[in-house]
Design an enzyme around this catalytic site. Structure first.
Site, PDB file in Angstrom:
ATOM      1  N   SER A 124       1.169  12.495   7.921  1.00 61.78           N
ATOM      2  CA  SER A 124       1.646  13.522   7.433  1.00 61.78           C
ATOM      3  C   SER A 124       1.950  14.499   8.496  1.00 61.78           C
ATOM      4  CB  SER A 124       0.609  14.264   6.487  1.00 61.78           C
ATOM      5  OG  SER A 124       1.262  15.200   5.777  1.00 61.78           O
ATOM      6  N   GLU A 172       5.403   9.807  -2.619  1.00 59.50           N
ATOM      7  CA  GLU A 172       4.773  11.053  -1.757  1.00 59.50           C
ATOM      8  C   GLU A 172       4.549  12.196  -2.395  1.00 59.50           C
ATOM      9  OE1 GLU A 172       3.977  10.513   1.328  1.00 59.50           O
ATOM     10  OE2 GLU A 172       5.002   8.856   2.512  1.00 59.50           O
ATOM     11  N   HIS A 196       1.273  10.818  -1.726  1.00 55.66           N
ATOM     12  CA  HIS A 196       1.063  11.149  -0.241  1.00 55.66           C
ATOM     13  C   HIS A 196      -0.663  10.941   0.115  1.00 55.66           C
ATOM     14  CE1 HIS A 196       2.077  13.386   3.436  1.00 55.66           C
ATOM     15  NE2 HIS A 196       1.022  14.046   3.289  1.00 55.66           N
TER      16      HIS A 196
END
Length: 522
Positions: free
Chosen positions: A208, A329, A425
């Site tokens: 991320s 995600e 995610h």
């Protein structure tokens, strides 16, 4: 299970307890340090200061060297979390601006071992998180030294401001968290050999915001020579930028970030930078501040230009890369929304491209709008930057770029929404931290995928090539061939996934880039 892990550990390291012991004491440039044993084969140093506490007059300044100490510093507990919003399990007393520490997990038995080094950069939207060095011991057990870096986040890590720019003397401000990461990598170069690591074989990897950081480091001249390979999990910094404060899909220049800093000062009802420096750190970064979104900016120093253009020109740190995204995600960021509100939101984001966006990401029902927003978020925030990265490097670089796609079905996820259709995610972290490897009976398919991913990652850290005995062959990225490695019930090659959606985002970003460049030239 304990017997299985005991056998696995010694099989991976190829040694017995009678043959060797982990390196529990060593020296760094500021003094002697002592770690703790994790099992019988790892030494873990949980908090080594790599820079001075960025407090007082050092708030909003580049990191400075840590001060030496006398005697032996026992590194058996983690350092403070950087100031950030409180949440369950995290209270203000656990945080401090004195947060510039790194953790090390090493299987080395001697400073002469010269093992590959993997430096983990955590995610958290540049606002939150903590390094949690013990999470990465599963990779260390495979014969690499793991370093996990803490850095400044939120307003303390990424606020730009005209007064800061003026006092800097070189005309830039913000990006302090990135300067922390670079300072830590410099520390690694000077000290990691004492932990049995090889400073000439360093891989940076992150998830991320950590993956975005890795991307930025790959293009920053300040990071040249500090690492030799890179693994990105869900992130890249290739969006266009403008002189406005950052928005979805559009990064900010120094000027735009300064405008955000001024707006933050006004929000806090402070008259000057001096008053901001006197504020409590939690009042700047806590949950009740009511102002956020601080992010890296194109400052002409750490980030020199639009990274897409830098890669087009071949102006980047050309190292082998693995770039991975997850199949769903956006599920972690999506929400229930009425179709009419969804259409309004899409039109606000895409402007003249809205009609095409609504065809690409339809939202005529509440359920369709949930997935439409999630898919758009996935592609704009993660999938397209990852595609841009590997495709540009394949065209202009000498080092290989490998593309990966995590699509393993699982009941375990960081996304609580039952409408999730794939890997959300941050779910990729579960494949590195032992969550699945520790429960092979409960998660047999996930455990098998975790084993494959970790083998690829460590092979790559050792040689710059993920391939190895017993693994499906993984070629470098070629958009015309099935070269994306999909992790789902094992590993197999596929063509680039979600091609239609990614191609749309590519067209949109191309137009947006040309528009913002034209505006800056006026």
């Amino acid at each position: 299970m304990r017997k299985y892990l005991f056998i696995l550990v010694f099989g991976l390291l190829g040694m017995t307890a009678a043959q060797s012991q982990p390196l529990l004491k060593t020296h760094v440039e500021t003094g002697d340090v002592e770690g703790v044993a994790d099992g019988t084969t790892l030494a873990v140093y949980k908090a080594i200061p790599y820079a001075a506490p960025p407090m007082g007059n050092l708030r909003w300044k580049a990191p400075q060297p840590a001060k030496p100490w006398q005697g032996v510093r026992v590194c058996d507990t983690f350092g403070p979390w950087p100031p950030q919003p409180v949440r369950q399990g995290l209270t203000p007393d656990m945080m401090s601006e004195d947060c510039l520490y790194l953790g090390i997990a090493t299987p080395a038995t001697s400073a002469d071992d010269r093992l590959p080094v993997m430096v983990w950069i955590h995610g958290g939207g540049f606002q939150t998180e903590h390094y949690g060095g013990d999470l990465w011991k599963y990779l260390a057990l495979r014969g690499v030294v793991i370093v996990s870096v803490e850095y400044r986040t939120g307003a303390l890590g990424f606020m730009a401001h005209p007064e800061l720019t003026k006092e800097n003397g070189e005309g830039h401000s913000g990006n302090y968290g990135l300067l922390d990461q670079i300072f830590a990598l410099q520390w690694v170069q000077r000290n990691i050999a004492n932990f049995g690591g090889d400073p000439s074989n360093v891989t940076i990897f992150g998830e991320s915001a950590g993956a975005i950081s890795c991307s930025i480091l790959c293009a920053s001249p300040l990071a040249k020579g500090l690492f030799h390979r890179c693994i990105s999990q869900s992130g890249g910094s290739f969006a266009p930028w403008s002189d406005q404060p950052r928005s979805l899909g559009l990064d900010a220049s120094q000027k735009g970030a300064e405008a955000q800093g001024l707006a933050f000062q006004k929000h806090l009802k402070k008259k000057s930078l001096k008053e901001l420096r006197k504020m409590d750190s939690q009042a700047l970064c806590g949950k009740d501040v009511g102002f956020g979104g601080f992010w890296p900016c194109v400052d002409g120093y750490v980030i020199c230009d639009d990274q897409y253009r830098l890669y087009e020109r071949g102006e980047y740190n050309d190292v082998p890369v693995i770039v991975m995204t997850n199949s769903d995600e956006g599920a972690l960021f999506s929400h229930s929304i009425k179709p009419e509100d969804y259409e309004k939101q899409i039109r606000g984001i895409f402007g003249s491209y809205a009609d095409e966006a609504l065809k690409t990401y339809p939202g005529s029902t509440v359920d369709e709008a949930f997935h439409g927003f999630g898919d758009a978020f996935r592609d704009m925030g993660f999938a397209w930057p990852s595609y841009a990265w590997v495709s540009l490097q394949a065209k202009t670089g000498k080092s290989p770029a490998y593309a990966a796609f995590l699509a393993q079905p699982s009941t375990r996820s960081f996304s609580p929404d039952p409408r999730r259709r794939g890997v959300a995610h941050a779910d990729d972290i579960l494949y590195l931290n032992g969550e699945f490897l520790n429960q092979p009976d409960k998660y047999p398919a996930e455990s098998a995928v975790a084993e494959i991913i970790q083998q690829y990652w460590v092979n790559f850290a050792k040689t710059g090539n993920p391939n190895g005995k017993g693994l499906p062959y993984w070629p470098s990225f070629d958009d015309s061939k099935p070269t994306t490695m999909q992790f789902s019930n094992g590993a197999s090659l596929i063509m680039r996934p979600n091609r239609e959606q990614i191609d749309f985002v590519d067209r949109y970003y191309k137009a947006k880039r040309e528009e913002t460049e034209s505006q800056r030239k006026r």
